[in-house]
Design an enzyme around this catalytic site. Structure first.
Site, mmCIF file in Angstrom:
data_model
loop_
_atom_site.group_PDB
_atom_site.id
_atom_site.type_symbol
_atom_site.label_atom_id
_atom_site.label_comp_id
_atom_site.label_asym_id
_atom_site.label_seq_id
_atom_site.Cartn_x
_atom_site.Cartn_y
_atom_site.Cartn_z
ATOM 1 N N GLU A 1 -38.147 8.718 -11.743
ATOM 2 C CA GLU A 1 -38.761 8.032 -12.873
ATOM 3 C C GLU A 1 -40.203 7.610 -12.597
ATOM 4 O O GLU A 1 -40.943 7.266 -13.523
ATOM 5 C CB GLU A 1 -37.935 6.794 -13.243
ATOM 6 N N GLU B 1 -21.749 12.015 4.150
ATOM 7 C CA GLU B 1 -22.179 10.644 4.455
ATOM 8 C C GLU B 1 -21.737 10.190 5.846
ATOM 9 O O GLU B 1 -22.236 9.205 6.364
ATOM 10 C CB GLU B 1 -21.641 9.678 3.414
#
Length: 302
Positions: free
Chosen positions: A85, A116
């Site tokens: 963004e 992860e």
């Protein structure tokens, strides 16, 4: 990382939602809404820690460095979301703020199981982007124990990059690997262990604060307007025109003409109108003012 999950706040059971499985829609929503109201208050408690992170990021930007978010699952996706963004909102390059997610870009849409759990993968991802000591790395993990993030933070510190650990548990494992920890204690989730809920909301709020504050400090705003908006479509062009009008008080047509003359650079158009300068002169004023619109205008007024 073998500590018992049930000992973590993010994994404990919420007394307010113990019978949520028997509730109707209205009651479910009421419980969720009441729990969500606790998030902003929890974030308020860690404002000094967030401020320290903002200073790291701002200083990195001033040196030409980058902000790198890292996480797995929801945490990684929130980092990617905030990063992508920044270019349309603040006209930053795509490299300036980056989001790395365990398992690579494809993991944004589909979970990559096991990614992860690898601290080595976190190190490798940072090496792939050429991390330097001018950068700031923010590791995000609601549980505060994700090996991918721990490995990344350890490596980042070892080369002199600034590091921040963002979690939702006290004394989180990732906190021990960072220059600054931010532990937002939002309490147990409505659905036990579903940290895309309150923890995710808290982390979204914190990341918004860090990136937006840093960009404002860089001169990406004038008053409370996004003067460095990237004009890449008609909606953003109209927004830029509106911003120019609000600041200068000129007509729509005058604002449009200035924006187009400036090469769709709202900052330049504003300085042109406010100072009566040409595009080239306005660009120089902005360059001399390090991009700060207010400073560029005030330098002429003086």
């Amino acid at each position: 990382m073998k500590e018992h999950l049930e000992l973590l706040t993010t994994e404990s059971r919420n007394e307010q939602s113990m019978k949520i499985d028997t509730a109707g829609p209205t009651e479910i929503l009421r419980i969720m809404n009441e729990e969500d109201q606790k998030v902003a208050l929890a974030v308020k408690e860690v404002l000094p820690e967030i401020e320290a992170a903002v200073k790291f990021v701002f200083e990195s930007f001033q040196r030409g460095g980058r902000l790198i978010y890292m996480g797995a699952g929801t945490s990684g996706r929130l980092g990617v979301l905030d990063a992508v963004e920044c270019p349309p909102t603040f006209s930053t390059g795509t490299e300036m703020v980056q989001g790395l997610i365990a398992g690579g870009a494809g993991a944004f849409l589909k979970a990559v199981e096991g990614a992860e759990d690898s601290p080595e993968l976190g190190v490798e991802d940072l090496k792939q982007i050429g991390l330097t000591n001018d950068d700031t790395v923010i590791g995000i993990a609601a549980s505060g124990r994700t090996p991918y993030v721990i490995g990344a933070l350890k490596y980042a510190r070892s080369i002199g990059a600034k590091t921040v650990a963002l979690s939702c548990n006290k004394d989180a494992a990732i906190s021990k690997e960072a220059d600054q920890s931010i532990e937002v204690i939002v309490g147990p989730e409505v659905l036990t262990g579903s940290t895309r809920l309150k923890a995710g909301t808290a982390h979204k709020m914190v990341l918004n604060m860090i990136s937006t504050s840093s960009m404002i400090l860089l001169g990406k705003a004038y008053e409370n307007l996004m003067v460095d908006v990237h004009v890449s479509n008609e909606k953003l062009k109209e927004r830029a025109i509106g911003i120019i009008q609000k600041i200068t008080g000129v007509s729509y047509e005058t604002a449009l003409e200035a924006l187009e003359t400036s090469g769709l650079q709202a900052k330049t158009a504003i300085v042109m109108i406010k100072t009566g300068k040409t595009k080239e002169e306005a660009e120089k004023l902005l360059a001399d003012a390090n991009g700060y619109v207010r400073t560029a205008i005030e330098d002429v007024e003086k």
